[in-house]
Design an enzyme around this catalytic site. Structure first.
Site, PDB file in Angstrom:
ATOM      1  N   CYS A 191       0.833  -1.208   0.000  1.00 35.60           N
ATOM      2  CA  CYS A 191       0.000   0.000   0.000  1.00 35.60           C
ATOM      3  C   CYS A 191       0.865   1.254   0.000  1.00 35.60           C
ATOM      4  O   CYS A 191       0.510   2.285  -0.575  1.00 35.60           O
ATOM      5  CB  CYS A 191      -0.934   0.003   1.211  1.00 35.60           C
ATOM      6  SG  CYS A 191      -1.984  -1.451   1.348  1.00 35.60           S
ATOM      7  N   HIS A 195       1.168   5.253  -1.135  1.00 31.71           N
ATOM      8  CA  HIS A 195       0.739   6.108  -0.033  1.00 31.71           C
ATOM      9  C   HIS A 195       1.852   6.379   0.967  1.00 31.71           C
ATOM     10  O   HIS A 195       1.593   6.633   2.142  1.00 31.71           O
ATOM     11  CB  HIS A 195      -0.482   5.509   0.657  1.00 31.71           C
ATOM     12  CG  HIS A 195      -1.640   5.311  -0.277  1.00 31.71           C
ATOM     13  ND1 HIS A 195      -2.273   6.365  -0.909  1.00 31.71           N
ATOM     14  CD2 HIS A 195      -2.254   4.200  -0.726  1.00 31.71           C
ATOM     15  CE1 HIS A 195      -3.232   5.888  -1.695  1.00 31.71           C
ATOM     16  NE2 HIS A 195      -3.236   4.577  -1.603  1.00 31.71           N
ATOM     17  N   ARG A 238     -12.921   0.590  -2.139  1.00 33.26           N
ATOM     18  CA  ARG A 238     -11.584   1.178  -2.331  1.00 33.26           C
ATOM     19  C   ARG A 238     -10.508   0.110  -2.165  1.00 33.26           C
ATOM     20  O   ARG A 238      -9.559   0.044  -2.937  1.00 33.26           O
ATOM     21  CB  ARG A 238     -11.376   2.334  -1.353  1.00 33.26           C
ATOM     22  CG  ARG A 238     -10.030   3.044  -1.421  1.00 33.26           C
ATOM     23  CD  ARG A 238      -9.751   3.701  -2.753  1.00 33.26           C
ATOM     24  NE  ARG A 238      -9.142   2.791  -3.725  1.00 33.26           N
ATOM     25  CZ  ARG A 238      -8.872   3.108  -4.991  1.00 33.26           C
ATOM     26  NH1 ARG A 238      -9.168   4.300  -5.473  1.00 33.26           N
ATOM     27  NH2 ARG A 238      -8.316   2.249  -5.786  1.00 33.26           N
ATOM     28  N   CYS A 242      -7.839  -1.077  -4.969  1.00 29.65           N
ATOM     29  CA  CYS A 242      -6.388  -0.997  -4.742  1.00 29.65           C
ATOM     30  C   CYS A 242      -5.737  -2.359  -4.945  1.00 29.65           C
ATOM     31  O   CYS A 242      -4.722  -2.481  -5.628  1.00 29.65           O
ATOM     32  CB  CYS A 242      -6.085  -0.483  -3.328  1.00 29.65           C
ATOM     33  SG  CYS A 242      -6.268   1.304  -3.116  1.00 29.65           S
TER      34      CYS A 242
END
Lengths: 281, 230
Positions: A191, A195, A238, A242
Site C-alpha cells: 500500500c 501512499h 476502495r 487498490c
C-alpha cells in the site's frame, strides 16, 4: 435525522461555538476546514471541480434513501434496523461509524462497518446472502450503499476513533499495519508504494500519504461519491480497487483481510474529523 | 526452469488449498480454535491472507494459484518495511537481485519504439478478481505511465518514479547503457534496493517477454523515439 442535523448546524455556528471533536459537522464544512489548514496539500486541493460540487454532493441523495431503509420494517422477519448495535447500543448511530472496526461480543470478533451491517440484516431482518439486499454491495442502487451512506453521515465531522481496548482490536490493527507494508503480488507492490509520500501522482491522480492524518482522513472518508464512477463507493470498494491495481489476488468481501486493513486505516486517521459522505475524483 | 518451478509450486499450493478447505470455515475468524491475540502481528497477517478464505481461487496469468502470487519471496520479505531499507538490507537485496539476473543470449538489443510506446502507456495485465485481465484477448502492458513521465504530449503520466523525458538523448545507446537499462527493467533492485518499481523479468517470474522489454528499451533509448525529442 439528516435534515434535523442540517438545521441544527447554523444554530451552532450562530452562537459562535467552534466545532468540537465529537460534534456533528456538515461534510462540506469539514472539508473546507481541512483545505484551509493544509494550503500546500496537493492531494486535498487536486480537484477544484469536486470542491465546488461538495455542497451538492450527489451522495447526499443516498443519505435520505438510506434513512428510509433503516427505519423500514423489512426482510422475512419484517423488522427495522433499529435493533442493530453498531457498537454504541441498538439503533445508536451518532458517532458509531468513526468508532469501527470494533470487537463485538455477540460474534466474538472484530467487525468492520459493512460486516456489521450485513450481520444485522441477516440476523435481525432474516435476509440471506442470496437476497439482493445484502448480496449487492456496490452502486447507488444497492441497499448496502444507501444504508452505509445514511449511517456514516451520522458521524460526519467526528474524529476517527476506532477502539483498541480489546486485545483482538489491537491485534487486527497491528496485522493491518503489517498488511499495509507487505510487499507482494505479481508486481511487488504494498500500500505504501502509492501512499508513502506526499504529492506523488499515479497518472493524473494525486495520492494521499498515510502518515499525514489530514490527508489520510479524506483518503479513508468513504462512503464518497466517486465522480469518475458516478457512484457512491465504500471503504471496501476502495480496498478491492487498490488490491486489483496492485496485482495481488482478488479479494472477497466480508473477509478479515478487509477488516484488518480498515482497522489500520481508521487508526491512522485517528483524531481527524471524518468527511461523511465525501466526494472524490 | 521458471515454468517448471511455477507448475510445481502451483501443484503444491493446490494440494494445500484442498487440505485447508476441509477444515476452514467460510469466515476464518469464527474458528474458535484460532486465538488471534496469541499471534505476532506478522503471523496474524500471514494467517489472515492464507487461512481465512479472503481471496478468490483463480488461476494467475503468470501461472500458479492465488497462493503462489500472495506468497512472498525473499526480496519481498526483505522490503516489507516502512521507509527506506537499512544498509544491511539494501546490500542483501542488491545481491539477491544480481544473483537472479540473466543477460539475454546474444546481448541486449533495441526493438521498435512505437510498440514500446504502446506498452509503456498500457495498464492492462495481471489484474485479478472482480474483473480479471485475459491475456489471450489483449497483450499485457508495462504500466510505466502510472509512475513515469516519458512524453507529456501523450497523456497525464505519474510521478512516483523519476521523469524519463529525453532519457536516451542524455545517455546515448552504448553497450553499457543498453546493458544497464535492461538490468533495471528486468530487476531494478540491482541498483535501487526496495524500489517501488516491479521486476519485469526476474527469478520470481517474467511479466514482460524479452521482445516486449526490447520495445520498451527502444521507446526510452532510440533517437527517433518521441521520448528523446522534447
Amino acid at each position: 435525522m439528516f435534515k434535523k442535523a442540517l438545521l441544527a448546524l447554523p444554530v451552532a455556528m450562530a452562537v459562535g461555538a467552534a466545532a468540537q471533536a465529537g460534534e456533528w459537522q456538515d461534510p462540506n464544512d469539514v472539508l473546507q476546514n481541512l483545505l484551509q489548514n493544509n494550503p500546500d496539500s496537493k492531494y486535498l486541493h487536486q480537484s477544484e471541480m469536486n470542491i465546488m460540487m461538495m455542497p451538492d454532493n450527489p451522495a447526499l441523495w443516498l443519505v435520505e434513501e438510506g434513512e428510509d431503509l433503516f427505519y423500514a420494517q423489512r426482510g422475512p422477519n419484517n423488522v427495522s434496523l433499529e435493533g442493530c448495535d453498531f457498537g454504541k447500543g441498538p439503533g445508536e448511530l451518532d458517532g458509531a461509524y468513526v468508532e469501527l472496526p470494533r470487537y463485538f461480543e455477540d460474534t466474538d470478533k472484530v467487525m468492520d462497518f459493512e460486516q456489521r451491517l450485513v450481520h444485522c440484516m441477516k440476523e435481525l431482518q432474516g435476509f440471506t446472502s442470496d437476497d439482493a439486499a445484502v448480496g449487492q454491495r456496490h452502486g447507488n442502487g444497492s441497499d448496502i450503499m444507501k444504508l452505509t451512506t445514511y449511517i456514516a453521515h451520522q458521524s460526519s465531522g467526528m474524529a476517527w476513533n476506532p477502539p483498541l481496548d480489546h486485545p483482538q482490536e489491537q491485534a487486527m490493527r497491528d496485522a493491518g499495519e503489517k498488511l499495509f507494508f507487505r510487499r507482494g503480488g505479481a508486481m511487488d507492490f504494498n500500500c505504501a508504494s502509492c501512499h508513502g509520500d506526499s504529492g506523488k501522482q499515479i497518472r493524473a491522480s494525486v495520492l494521499p500519504q498515510m502518515r499525514d492524518g489530514q490527508e489520510w482522513t479524506k483518503a479513508v472518508s468513504w462512503p464518497a461519491h466517486r465522480a469518475g464512477h458516478d457512484n457512491v463507493r465504500s471503504q471496501n470498494h476502495r480496498i478491492r480497487g487498490c488490491v486489483w491495481q496492485m496485482r495481488h489476488a482478488g479479494i472477497k468481501h466480508d473477509t478479515p483481510v478487509n477488516t484488518a486493513l480498515i482497522s489500520f486505516w481508521n487508526d491512522a486517521a485517528r483524531g481527524e474529523p471524518a468527511i461523511l459522505p465525501d466526494l472524490k475524483r | 526452469m521458471f515454468k517448471k518451478n511455477a507448475v510445481a509450486a502451483g501443484m503444491a499450493a493446490f494440494a494445500s488449498v484442498a487440505l485447508a478447505a476441509g477444515c476452514a470455515v467460510a469466515d476464518g475468524s469464527k474458528d474458535s480454535a484460532v486465538d488471534i491475540t496469541a499471534m505476532s502481528a506478522d503471523e496474524l497477517a500471514e494467517h489472515l491472507i492464507f487461512e481465512t478464505d479472503s481471496f478468490r481461487d483463480q488461476e494467475m496469468q503468470e501461472g500458479g494459484s492465488w497462493r503462489d502470487r500472495m506468497t512472498q519471496d525473499e526480496l519481498q520479505k526483505a522490503c516489507s518495511m516502512e521507509g527506506d531499507p537499512d544498509g544491511e538490507t539494501a546490500g542483501r537485496v542488491v545481491a539477491m537481485a544480481r544473483a537472479g539476473y540473466e543477460r539475454p543470449e546474444g546481448g541486449v538489443e533495441l526493438g521498435d519504439w512505437r510498440k514500446g510506446a504502446e506498452l509503456a502507456n498500457s495498464g492492462f495485465g495481471y489484474r485479478q478478481g472482480h474483473n480479471t485481465d485475459d491475456h489471450g484477448q489483449r497483450e499485457q502492458g508495462g504500466n510505466c505511465y502510472n509512475c513515469h513521465v516519458f512524453d507529456p504530449r501523450v497523456s497525464e503520466q505519474g510521478t512516483i518514479g523519476p521523469s524519463l523525458q529525453n532519457y536516451g538523448a542524455n545517455r546515448g545507446t552504448s553497450e553499457a547503457v543498453l546493458n544497464y537499462v535492461h538490468e533495471v527493467i528486468s530487476n531494478p533492485h540491482q541498483y535501487f534496493p526496495c524500489t517501488e518499481m516491479p521486476r519485469f523479468n526476474s527469478d520470481r517470474h517474467q511479466l514482460l517477454s524479452d521482445e516486449q522489454i526490447s520495445h520498451l528499451m527502444a521507446y526510452l533509448l532510440d533517437p527517433e523515439s518521441p521520448v528523446n525529442n522534447q
